[in-house]
Design an enzyme around this catalytic site. Structure first.
Site: not given
Ligand code: GDP
Ligand code: IMO
Ligand code: MG
Length: 425
Positions: A38, A14, A220, A300, A40
């Protein structure tokens, strides 16, 4: 006293990393309380991009205590790589602390995760999360303290590797592990991180009592929660706000506020039901504009409209006091935008999130449609400056959820954040 739990309100990704980094400027201590590599979490600072998996996103600020709590499952090899990677980029990691009670993800956990996901298709990240948490609950896992200080560790470990080899070689017909080699490897890794290991519950409790600002960084999301998520398509831990207490070693009375991070649309990675999923061109627009490709696995992400049924559920399960709405800029081009406000299940309206993934699979979204703003909002820095229709979108969401939006993100960078209310008041 000021402590805030930050949780993902949807299926993860998010923008928790970005919001944690933004709030970390004002915090003194940042704590990861569950999950493992898990996760990122992406943080963009100036023109640099950091991907954090185990280390709290507060690490990019100097002089903040960054804690990996007891509820996290730690892949020590990955952790060492992450520490080295940060140090190489000039980030000081000396304020990192790792709970001695944290359980360790072993190489055999990753192997079993990989093998089992082939048939029991959850679409895991293959980071060994499920098998590591299973062993913790079965009481056959190993904590960092066991490896470093338990004189029976070698014997217990040998017995456990033998059991795992039996499963891997006899049942799954794959190559097992040499317990001597693995033992040496694990011991060396534990020694390499020993200087960071501490009783972190004490550190957090002391900080709270000193009036320091503590931020609990969720990983997560609510719908990936082992109890409250779309079981069995979930992770193996408790990403919800309740998990912060058990996973950090604090009591509920120590939490002042719970901030739910929600995207202005919805995404999910891996298998499982997703009522508002967009499979056509609109889904592609969200994926491409939002760069929705996994930080951990590169997969994706599935994309769809915002689902207020999910978010109302997240409000209830986490006790959300505030929302951080991210990626508003990704919605810039749509002439109209849909929000799901209920589901239709066999002709009947459903307003509460269903208990079963099978029911959810057969739910049809019921939408309201509101006009878009069709204007670039990525450089707007205050609420007043937003186009009227963007304000209306935010206000509609607040009305549907009964919770205020305190932060709005309009881009991945630190300064692309609109503050409506100070989280650390
Ligand atoms: P997290 O796992 O909840 O920390 O989210 P992720 O880092 O996996 O995925 C969020 C993605 O959206 C990352 O590439 C961030 O750099 C990007 N991001 C976060 N906030 C915004 C936003 O307000 N606008 C855009 N365009 N990207 C954002
Ligand atoms: P952040 O912190 C999105 C999903 C996996 C799979 C399920 C179980 O970046 O938001 P696991 O490896 O945990 O046993 O996988 O949970 N999943 C996530 N999806 N963001 C994550 O972390 C996730 N961590 C696990 O894709 O569907
Ligand atoms: Mg993430």
């Amino acid at each position: 006293m000021s402590s805030v739990v930050l949780v993902g309100a949807q299926w993860g990704d998010e923008g928790k990393g970005k919001i944690t980094d933004f709030l970390a400027k004002k915090a003194d201590v940042i704590v990861r309380y569950q999950g493992g590599s898990n996760a990122g979490h992406t943080v963009e600072v100036d023109n640099e991009k950091f991907m954090l998996h185990l280390i709290p996103s507060g690490i990019l600020y100097p002089n903040k205590l960054s804690i990996i709590g007891n509820g996290v499952v730690v892949d020590m090899e990955k952790l060492i790589q992450e520490i080295k990677g940060l140090e190489k980029r000039g980030i000081d990691t000396s304020m990192l602390r790792i709970s001695s009670r944290a359980s360790v993800v072993m190489p055999y956990h990753k192997k079993i995760d990989e093998i089992e996901d082939r048939t029991n298709k959850i679409g895991t990240t293959k980071k060994g999360i499920g098998p590591a948490y299973s062993d913790k609950i079965k009481r056959v896992g190993f904590r960092i303290t066991d490896i470093l200080y338990d004189k029976n560790f070698k014997e217990r470990f040998k017995a456990e590797v033998r059991r795992k080899n039996h499963l891997i070689t006899e049942f799954y017909q794959e190559k097992g592990f040499d317990h001597e080699v693995l033992y040496e490897q694990i011991l060396q890794q534990a020694k390499a991180i020993q200087k960071y290991v501490a009783d972190t519950s004490v550190l957090i409790y002391t900080a709270i009592n000193n009036g320091d600002k503590v931020l609990f960084e969720g990983a997560q999301g609510t719908l990936l929660d082992i109890d409250h998520g779309t079981y069995p398509f979930v992770t193996s831990s408790s990403p919800t706000a309740g998990g912060a207490c058990a996973g950090a070693g604090i009591g509920p009375t120590n939490i002042d506020r719970v901030l739910g991070v929600a995207k202005a649309y919805t995404t999910r990675v891996g298998e499982g039901p997703f009522p508002t999923e967009l499979l056509g061109e609109q889904g592609d627009i969200l994926r491409n504009k939002g760069a929705e490709f996994g930080t951990t696995t590169g997969r994706p992400r599935r994309c769809g409209w915002l689902d207020a049924v999910i978010l109302r559920y997240a409000v209830r399960i986490n006790g959300l006091t505030d929302i951080a709405l991210t990626k508003m800029d990704v919605m810039d081009s749509f002439p109209t935008i849909k929000i799901c406000i209920a589901y239709k299940y066999h002709g009947e309206m459903i307003y509460e999130f269903p208990e079963s993934s099978d029911i959810l699979e057969h739910c049809e979204p019921v939408y309201i449609e509101i006009p878009g703003w069709q204007q670039d909002i990525s450089s707007i820095t205050n609420f007043e400056g937003l186009p009227e229709n963007a304000k209306k979108y935010i206000e509609k969401l607040e009305e549907l959820l009964g919770v205020k939006s305190s932060l709005i993100a309009v881009g991945p960078k630190r300064d692309q954040t609109i503050v409506l209310e100070n989280i650390f008041a």
